[in-house]
Design a protein around this motif. Structure first.
Motif, short mmCIF file in Angstrom:
data_model
loop_
_atom_site.label_atom_id
_atom_site.label_comp_id
_atom_site.label_asym_id
_atom_site.label_seq_id
_atom_site.Cartn_x
_atom_site.Cartn_y
_atom_site.Cartn_z
N LEU A 25 0.81 -1.22 0.00
CA LEU A 25 0.00 0.00 0.00
C LEU A 25 0.84 1.28 0.00
O LEU A 25 0.57 2.20 -0.77
N PRO A 26 1.88 1.37 0.85
CA PRO A 26 2.69 2.60 0.80
C PRO A 26 3.34 2.84 -0.55
O PRO A 26 3.48 3.99 -0.97
N ARG A 27 3.72 1.78 -1.25
CA ARG A 27 4.34 1.95 -2.57
C ARG A 27 3.34 2.47 -3.59
O ARG A 27 3.72 3.17 -4.53
N THR A 28 2.07 2.13 -3.44
CA THR A 28 1.07 2.66 -4.38
C THR A 28 0.83 4.15 -4.14
O THR A 28 0.40 4.86 -5.06
N VAL A 29 1.08 4.62 -2.94
CA VAL A 29 0.89 6.04 -2.61
C VAL A 29 2.10 6.86 -3.02
O VAL A 29 1.98 7.98 -3.53
N ASP A 30 3.29 6.30 -2.80
CA ASP A 30 4.54 7.05 -2.95
C ASP A 30 4.84 7.37 -4.40
O ASP A 30 4.83 6.50 -5.27
N LEU A 31 5.15 8.62 -4.69
CA LEU A 31 5.54 9.03 -6.03
C LEU A 31 7.04 9.24 -6.15
O LEU A 31 7.50 9.83 -7.14
N SER A 32 7.79 8.77 -5.16
CA SER A 32 9.24 8.88 -5.21
C SER A 32 9.86 7.57 -5.66
O SER A 32 9.27 6.49 -5.48
N VAL A 33 11.03 7.66 -6.25
CA VAL A 33 11.81 6.49 -6.63
C VAL A 33 13.22 6.69 -6.11
O VAL A 33 13.89 7.64 -6.49
N PRO A 34 13.70 5.80 -5.21
CA PRO A 34 12.98 4.67 -4.61
C PRO A 34 12.03 5.15 -3.52
O PRO A 34 12.16 6.26 -3.02
N TRP A 35 11.11 4.29 -3.15
CA TRP A 35 10.15 4.64 -2.14
C TRP A 35 10.77 4.50 -0.76
O TRP A 35 11.75 3.77 -0.55
N SER A 36 10.22 5.20 0.20
CA SER A 36 10.64 5.08 1.59
C SER A 36 9.44 5.46 2.45
O SER A 36 8.53 6.15 1.97
N PRO A 37 9.42 5.05 3.72
CA PRO A 37 8.29 5.45 4.58
C PRO A 37 8.12 6.97 4.66
O PRO A 37 7.00 7.47 4.67
N THR A 38 9.23 7.70 4.67
CA THR A 38 9.14 9.16 4.76
C THR A 38 8.47 9.75 3.53
O THR A 38 7.54 10.56 3.63
N THR A 39 8.94 9.34 2.34
CA THR A 39 8.35 9.89 1.12
C THR A 39 6.92 9.39 0.92
O THR A 39 6.11 10.08 0.30
N ALA A 40 6.61 8.21 1.45
CA ALA A 40 5.23 7.72 1.38
C ALA A 40 4.31 8.61 2.21
O ALA A 40 3.20 8.95 1.77
N TYR A 41 4.76 9.01 3.40
CA TYR A 41 3.96 9.92 4.22
C TYR A 41 3.79 11.27 3.54
O TYR A 41 2.71 11.87 3.55
N GLN A 42 4.85 11.76 2.91
CA GLN A 42 4.77 13.04 2.21
C GLN A 42 3.81 12.95 1.04
O GLN A 42 2.99 13.87 0.82
N SER A 43 3.88 11.87 0.28
CA SER A 43 2.96 11.68 -0.84
C SER A 43 1.52 11.56 -0.35
O SER A 43 0.59 12.07 -0.98
N ALA A 44 1.34 10.88 0.79
CA ALA A 44 -0.01 10.74 1.35
C ALA A 44 -0.58 12.09 1.73
O ALA A 44 -1.78 12.35 1.53
N ALA A 45 0.26 12.98 2.27
CA ALA A 45 -0.22 14.32 2.61
C ALA A 45 -0.68 15.07 1.36
O ALA A 45 -1.71 15.75 1.37
N VAL A 46 0.09 14.94 0.28
CA VAL A 46 -0.28 15.60 -0.98
C VAL A 46 -1.60 15.05 -1.51
O VAL A 46 -2.49 15.80 -1.93
N VAL A 47 -1.73 13.74 -1.49
CA VAL A 47 -2.94 13.13 -2.07
C VAL A 47 -4.17 13.49 -1.24
O VAL A 47 -5.27 13.68 -1.78
#
Length: 477
Positions: free
Chosen positions: A252-274
């Protein structure tokens, strides 16, 4: 129709601008080499085509046999990558048309926002992989057919539309089964928009589409079990707790994250944007809270399809859920921006400019990902294989091929089985790449060596009598 055609033309142009330099190059990616080999030896029906058929994708197996360009050389893979870019753009353009329908307008601003939503669809983290992978050309049409199925169900008025919807859902499920839930998403989001605008939503439509999707996926599972017998083994592998932990902590976090590579931090940031994008729909009014609610539900449904499979979250497997989430968020944002502009709200223009900057930035990032992580390292790898074959001749029958280290890739990033991975580090592809490299150096019919039958040895620093494929050595070990 005019607005739809303009959206498609703009989306195709945007896709080609982003990926042009990555599409045009002499290289392949893992399965691409197997495909070219099978075409050259006329064994596609018993080789890679049979693998696709048995894996529940008979539509791509048929397309590669009879419709799509037949790549007889590695250089011919450019044609397949162009087809892949075309079908990705077509699916994204349909998402743009969906956005116009959700906004409820086809004016100039709605058209601009539609292209923006389409731009989101062609710049997800899975998009650079799809466009640069020739063998995805026959599987990515599942994206567009799924979107079309949901739109036909929601806005269609003819009595025979359900036969068309059923056919499109089945086509999606038997092209790339993970994409079928997108049909439910496009129908549910459209229905929610009609309900929010009080325009006579038919709530039964997404329910019927959802049932069709479940039925198509179940039928596909039966088909795979019948053809290969390993579907049930994958389902009965890991325990339920292991699957739940992997699904919630990794997939699930990888489907949210728009960063490459993904990480929990960037997943949280992407979730805030979405979340911000989803809530922009409320600018139109409180009833439009139905839109983000539907997007979240459909995102979870699209993600859950992966649960019966292997615990493997490669970019092509997260693509469907990622598309649902971010295209849905884009549609919600389009509703809010359009409403703010119509009401001459102070945020209207800044939001529109911010959206344009975001899509442009995503396009630049996707361009670099496609070139730096896929095209460039695989071009080096292909030339390395040709160089190794040229320097190693004559090769004795039975000489093993030494698999490259993953780190031998010139890509600045390695991730799962896609980003940065080269053919000579892939154990099931290296022998086919070597076979094609030998043919390209000395011409077809080289006697004394069938590289597809050579043994594969794992990467090692120990010297030995094996063919080595490294950019710095390019010689026998």
């Amino acid at each position: 129709m005019t607005a739809s055609l303009l959206t498609f033309a703009a989306t195709l142009a945007l896709t080609l601008v982003i990926y042009w330099s990555a599409i045009f190059g002499t290289y392949g990616r893992s399965d691409d080499y197997i495909y070219v080999h099978d075409v050259r030896t006329d064994t596609l029906d018993s080789g890679l085509g049979a693998v696709w058929f048995n894996a529940g994708r008979p539509v791509p197996a048929f397309l590669y046999q009879w419709v799509l360009p037949r790549a007889e050389e590695v250089a011919d893979l450019v044609l397949l990558r162009l087809v892949s870019a075309l079908v990705v753009a077509a699916g994204a353009a349909l998402c743009g048309v969906l956005a116009m329908a959700v906004v409820g307008s086809s004016g100039w601003l709605a058209r601009v926002l539609a292209v923006g939503v389409a731009g989101v669809a062609v710049t997800t983290t899975a998009a650079p992989s799809a466009v640069t992978w020739g063998v995805m050309a026959g599987q990515m049409p599942a994206f567009g057919t799924a979107v079309a199925a949901g739109m036909c169900a929601t806005w269609g008025r003819t009595p025979w539309r359900w036969a068309v919807v059923a056919a499109l859902v089945l086509l999606s499920a038997f092209s790339y089964q993970h994409f079928a839930p997108i049909a439910f998403f496009s129908s549910a989001l459209g229905t929610a928009a009609l309900w929010a605008r009080r325009e006579g939503a038919r709530l039964r439509d997404p329910v019927l589409v959802g049932l069709m999707v479940v039925g198509a996926i179940a039928l596909n599972l039966v088909f795979v079990t019948w053809r290969s017998g390993d579907a049930l083994d994958r389902i009965s592998g890991p325990t339920a707790s292991e699957r739940f932990a992997w699904f919630t902590e990794e997939f699930l976090p990888r489907t949210v994250d728009l960063s490459v590579p993904w990480s929990p931090t960037t997943a949280y940031q992407s979730a805030a944007v979405v979340i911000v994008l989803l809530l922009l729909a409320l600018v139109r009014g409180p009833r439009h809270l139905a839109l983000p609610a539907v997007v979240v539900v459909c995102w979870l449904c699209a993600a859950l399809v992966i649960v019966p499979g292997e615990l493997w979250a490669s970019y092509r497997l997260i693509a469907a859920a990622q598309l649902v989430l971010w295209v849905g968020a884009g549609c919600c944002a389009a509703v809010g921006i359009n409403a703010a502009w119509e009401r001459r709200a102070v945020l209207g223009a800044p939001l529109l400019v911010a959206a344009g900057v975001a899509v442009a930035s995503a396009g630049v990032a996707s361009h670099h990902r496609a070139v730096d992580y896929f095209a460039a390292p695989n071009e080096v790898d292909w030339e390395t294989a040709r160089c190794a074959m040229r320097q190693a001749e004559p090769v004795a029958a039975g000489t093993p091929l030494r698999q490259s280290y993953f780190e031998d890739s010139t890509s600045p990033l390695l991730s799962y089985d896609e980003y940065g991975i080269i053919g000579t580090s892939t154990p099931f592809a290296i022998q086919y790449e070597a076979w094609l490299a030998l043919d390209s150096v000395d011409g077809p019919g080289q006697p004394g060596l069938d590289a597809t039958g050579l043994p594969i040895v794992p990467p090692t620093d120990e010297p030995g009598d094996a063919l080595v494929f490294t950019p710095d050595a390019c010689a026998r070990g």
